[in-house]
Write an enzyme that holds these catalytic residues in place. Structure first.
Site, short mmCIF file in Angstrom:
data_model
loop_
_atom_site.label_atom_id
_atom_site.label_comp_id
_atom_site.label_asym_id
_atom_site.label_seq_id
_atom_site.Cartn_x
_atom_site.Cartn_y
_atom_site.Cartn_z
CB CYS A 102 12.99 9.38 -11.10
SG CYS A 102 13.64 8.46 -9.69
CG HIS A 106 3.98 6.59 -3.95
ND1 HIS A 106 4.69 5.55 -4.51
CD2 HIS A 106 2.69 6.20 -3.95
CE1 HIS A 106 3.86 4.58 -4.85
NE2 HIS A 106 2.63 4.95 -4.50
CG HIS A 134 10.12 7.24 -6.64
ND1 HIS A 134 11.16 7.76 -7.40
CD2 HIS A 134 9.99 8.06 -5.57
CE1 HIS A 134 11.62 8.86 -6.80
NE2 HIS A 134 10.92 9.06 -5.69
CG HIS A 154 -1.38 7.04 -1.95
ND1 HIS A 154 -1.95 7.14 -3.19
CD2 HIS A 154 -0.54 5.97 -2.02
CE1 HIS A 154 -1.49 6.18 -3.98
NE2 HIS A 154 -0.63 5.45 -3.29
CG ASN A 214 -0.66 1.24 -1.32
OD1 ASN A 214 -1.24 0.99 -0.27
ND2 ASN A 214 -1.24 1.89 -2.32
CB CYS A 234 11.87 5.71 -11.66
SG CYS A 234 10.73 6.15 -10.31
P1 DGP Z 1 0.50 2.89 -5.66
O1 DGP Z 1 -0.60 1.95 -6.06
O2 DGP Z 1 0.53 3.12 -4.18
O3 DGP Z 1 1.84 2.51 -6.24
O4 DGP Z 1 0.05 4.30 -6.27
C1 DGP Z 1 0.60 4.90 -7.39
C2 DGP Z 1 -0.24 6.11 -7.68
O5 DGP Z 1 0.45 6.90 -8.64
C3 DGP Z 1 -1.61 5.85 -8.26
O6 DGP Z 1 -2.60 6.31 -7.35
C4 DGP Z 1 -1.67 6.63 -9.55
C5 DGP Z 1 -0.48 7.55 -9.45
N1 DGP Z 1 0.18 7.79 -10.71
C6 DGP Z 1 0.71 6.86 -11.55
N2 DGP Z 1 1.25 7.44 -12.63
C7 DGP Z 1 1.07 8.79 -12.47
C8 DGP Z 1 1.41 9.92 -13.26
O7 DGP Z 1 1.99 9.84 -14.34
N3 DGP Z 1 1.05 11.13 -12.76
C9 DGP Z 1 0.37 11.27 -11.57
N4 DGP Z 1 0.08 12.51 -11.18
N5 DGP Z 1 0.06 10.23 -10.79
C10 DGP Z 1 0.39 9.00 -11.25
#
Ligand code: DGP
Length: 113
Positions: free
Chosen positions: A7, A99, A97, A101, A86, A4
């Site tokens: 994680c 989260h 995982h 925003h 989301n 993940c």
């Molecule tokens: P969602 O579509 O709600 O699952 O948003 C996932 C968000 O995670 C997306 O806006 C981009 C962010 N994201 C994905 N991979 C990484 C990463 O490796 N580092 C950071 N800082 N953000 C990431």
């Protein structure tokens, strides 16, 4: 969960722009910002999405929410901010995982809630 990405970010295995961390919560800037300020708040424990929140783990989700106003105050987000989580394919969840925003730094308008 070793496969993940969030994680691994929370564990420090993948670099991120950390804004806050404690025993249970990690917050960092989104890699693909959708607003001038865009950060993510996650529980360190792996919870796949809102769908997996239960009486047993909801305190961890609450801890995530508790840190949002602290970070917002530190970043000077006096104009307000939007919090989105989301859940699932229709919502466009890409990282499974839990989260939150947090978007801010401009007028976000009244569309999409
Ligand atoms: P969602 O579509 O709600 O699952 O948003 C996932 C968000 O995670 C997306 O806006 C981009 C962010 N994201 C994905 N991979 C990484 C990463 O490796 N580092 C950071 N800082 N953000 C990431």
């Amino acid at each position: 969960m070793s496969d993940c990405i969030f994680c691994r970010i929370a564990a420090g295995d993948i670099p991120s722009a950390c804004l806050y961390e404690d025993e249970h919560v990690y917050a960092f800037r989104d890699i693909n910002p959708q607003a001038p300020v865009h950060f993510l708040v996650i529980p360190r424990a792996h919870i796949a999405s809102m769908d997996e929140i239960s009486a047993e783990n909801s305190a961890l989700a609450a801890k995530c929410l508790e840190v949002i106003p602290k970070i917002a105050a530190r970043l000077g987000l006096s104009g307000g901010y939007r919090v989105i989580s989301n859940c699932g394919a229709d919502a466009g969840q890409t990282v499974f995982h839990l989260h939150f925003h947090v978007l801010a730094g401009k007028s976000l308008g009244e569309r999409l809630v």
